[in-house]
Design an enzyme around this catalytic site. Structure first.
Site, PDB file in Angstrom:
ATOM      1  N   GLU A 263       0.776  -1.240   0.000  1.00  0.00           N
ATOM      2  CA  GLU A 263       0.000   0.000   0.000  1.00  0.00           C
ATOM      3  C   GLU A 263       0.810   1.294   0.000  1.00  0.00           C
ATOM      4  OE1 GLU A 263      -2.786  -0.240   3.242  1.00  0.00           O
ATOM      5  OE2 GLU A 263      -4.106  -1.577   2.133  1.00  0.00           O
ATOM      6  N   GLU A 388      -6.743  -7.868  -0.237  1.00  0.00           N
ATOM      7  CA  GLU A 388      -7.346  -7.522   1.053  1.00  0.00           C
ATOM      8  C   GLU A 388      -8.804  -7.168   0.823  1.00  0.00           C
ATOM      9  OE1 GLU A 388      -5.570  -4.685   3.647  1.00  0.00           O
ATOM     10  OE2 GLU A 388      -3.537  -5.498   3.447  1.00  0.00           O
TER      11      GLU A 388
END
Length: 586
Positions: A263, A388
């Site tokens: 991320e 995710e």
């Protein structure tokens, strides 16, 4: 090409795209939908949830988040204990106070407690939070992959001298000296024993790659140090990658993927710099990879839209990689096929006001559209996993948005941060209560949301990885608690709201559409929208400021409210008009 010819082609598209009455599935009861709207909805589900024989080879993963990289909302007891230890110590805590809490992430925990105390409580946490029985249960429940986050500080060699590999000195308070790597090695051995694949995930970068506490160091408002000139973070990152690849790339047949950075946030770090970092990581990876091994190089999408990375890491488009100094014909780091690089997408529906205000129908359509955008726009270039996702439909879990920070859902987020919004709170937080206290409607919505993601991501992508294996009290994010309450399918395709073929059941589809399209007049006309008014009224601050950042997520690739035929028509119209203009110019 004449204008009347163009219009006749568009008319043909309309004729093909508009559902015929023969395909309409009659709903149970009056839902306020027109026959065409029912047909559109059912066709979307029919096309997106179709099972196929390739599903057996898809990634079906689970993440061990909060273990070797701690997160306050996953284990609040650990952070409460650390805060109590600090209060009992002689440390001066004034400089750590943020939102009335002195410890807000792993960085400040280690800083406030000192190395030895922090090392002691973290070792106890690593030893007790995950063990061999977890891996055994993961395998028995039908998962085939475990994603294991680890921070760069796991490679710290000496805390007294701040020594890292290759003679690099970098000052930080983190506990390291091989502690996390010892447990990582145990995890890999357990995965081998129970036939599970492993995906290594570098979850935290020096200086933080996103400012979230899941990077180890929370930083909402200031510039981030990762990749900034003069900070030393870039040289250290290269050294960490070399060490990680040398130790783990060819060490175990269980390791099938290495994600080089979790991320990185392209709204705070320039996307050019992130892209360059990915290419440099590829050089190091490919130079060390055993060419007969089955280890995949994984990049996170950096919160860019679906398809952003299509031409990167693609030997058919060397002009795209050339500015980054990469030529894939080199024997040192060849890229024979773009499918050697996998793109990791993270998708949540709870980190913006407009997502939280969505209807259940709109929420599920967001999932449908997101899966569709990956299948149609990306898979021909790179494999793509939704690495995710969760069962959460609110952001109410305690400390989910950070220690001392409230929820957008009830408006407390904007009272505990510097961010503002024009949107009203959606409601009162409810989901942080134990699942046994949830009402039947909420349980149904969570189960449907989970099933929709399982079915969509299995059929439309290379696979999925659920976040998270377990938590203490964040129940919507906790697979073990959701499974225990009957809200997560076991086996993983044991659907309640979908058929064995992966299609949503007709009566479920009709029920959801009835909620999304209620009567607005005595004539039974529908609202024509899958979301309520709040989802359309998005504050400028929410989109331009960090308050609008979808943490661990990305927005759906298509408009969930637009009928399928209107989306198709818009794409075709643009293409045809472009062709007409080009023809006239030529």
């Amino acid at each position: 090409m004449q204008l009347n010819t163009l219009l006749s082609v568009i008319g043909g598209v309309l004729a093909v795209s508009t559902p015929s009455s023969a395909t309409i599935i009659a709903p149970k009861g009056d839902t306020g939908l027109t026959p065409a709207q029912h047909s559109i909805l059912q066709k979307r589900f029919d096309s997106y949830y179709a099972s196929n024989n390739a599903n057996a080879n898809k990634v079906r993963g689970i993440t061990l988040g909060g273990w070797l990289v701690t997160e306050p909302y996953i284990t609040p007891t650990l952070y409460n204990y650390a805060t109590q230890l600090m209060a009992n110590s002689t440390h001066n805590t004034k400089r750590y106070n943020v939102f009335n809490s002195s410890i807000i992430d792993e960085y400040t925990m280690c800083q406030a407690l000192g190395y030895e105390t922090a090392e002691n409580i973290l070792a106890q946490h690593y030893d007790g939070w995950i063990n061999e029985t977890d891996f055994q249960q993961i395998a028995e429940d039908g998962f085939n992959l475990v994603r294991i986050p680890v921070g760069y500080w796991a490679w710290k060699q000496n805390h007294s001298t701040n020594a890292y590999p290759e003679g690099i000195t970098f000052k930080d308070p983190y506990v390291g000296e091989g502690l996390q790597l010892r447990y990582l090695n145990k995890a890999i051995a357990w995965a081998e024993k129970y036939g599970l694949n492993v995906w290594l995930d570098l979850h935290g970068a020096p200086g933080s790659q996103n400012g979230f506490d899941n990077s180890g160091q929370r930083n909402f408002y200031d510039d981030l140090d990762w990749l900034r000139d003069g900070t030393g973070t870039w040289n250290l990152t290269l050294a960490i990658w070399r060490s990680m690849f040398d130790e783990y790339l060819n060490s175990s047949s269980a390791i099938v993927g290495v994600e080089v950075m979790n991320e990185p946030l392209s709204t705070k770090i320039d996307i050019w710099d992130i892209t360059q970092a990915y290419y440099d990581a590829w050089r190091l990876f490919s130079a060390r990879e055993n060419r007969t091994a089955n280890t995949t190089f994984v990049i996170h999408d950096a919160f860019e839209g679906t398809g952003h990375w299509n031409l990167e890491f693609n030997p058919k488009y060397t002009n795209v990689s050339a500015p980054h100094g990469v030529g894939f014909n080199s024997s040192s780091y060849p890229l024979r096929d773009s499918h050697q690089v996998l793109v990791d997408h993270h998708h949540y529906e709870v980190f913006t006001d407009w997502q939280l205000a969505n209807t259940q129908y709109g929420r599920l359509m967001d999932i449908v559209n997101f899966g569709d955008s990956i299948a149609e726009q990306e898979l021909q270039y790179h494999p793509a996993v939704v690495g995710e996702w969760s069962g959460a439909i609110t952001d109410c879990a305690h400390w989910l948005n950070g220690v001392g920070v409230g929820a957008r859902y009830d408006g407390s987020y904007y009272k505990t941060t510097e961010y503002t919004t024009d949107d009203k709170p959606v409601g009162t937080c409810y989901s942080q209560n134990p699942i046994s206290q949830w009402n039947d409607t909420y349980k149904r919505d969570v189960r449907q949301f989970i099933e929709a993601q399982l079915a969509t991501y299995t059929a439309q992508t290379t696979g999925w990885i659920f976040w998270n294996w377990k938590t203490e009290t964040a129940y919507e994010w906790d697979y073990t608690q959701l499974k225990k309450a009957g809200l997560f399918p076991v086996p993983l395709d044991n659907y309640t709201y979908f058929g064995s073929d992966g299609k949503m059941l007709a009566d479920v589809s009709a029920s959801l559409s009835s909620e999304a399209y209620p009567y607005t007049s005595t004539k039974g006309s529908s609202s024509g929208s899958g979301t309520n008014t709040k989802t359309k009224t998005k504050s400028t601050k929410s989109h331009n400021g960090a308050a609008g950042i979808v943490r661990r997520g990305s927005t759906a690739g298509l408009d969930a409210n637009a009928p399928f035929y209107s989306q198709t028509l818009s794409f075709v119209t643009v293409a045809l008009l472009g062709g007409l203009i080009a023809a006239q110019l030529l």
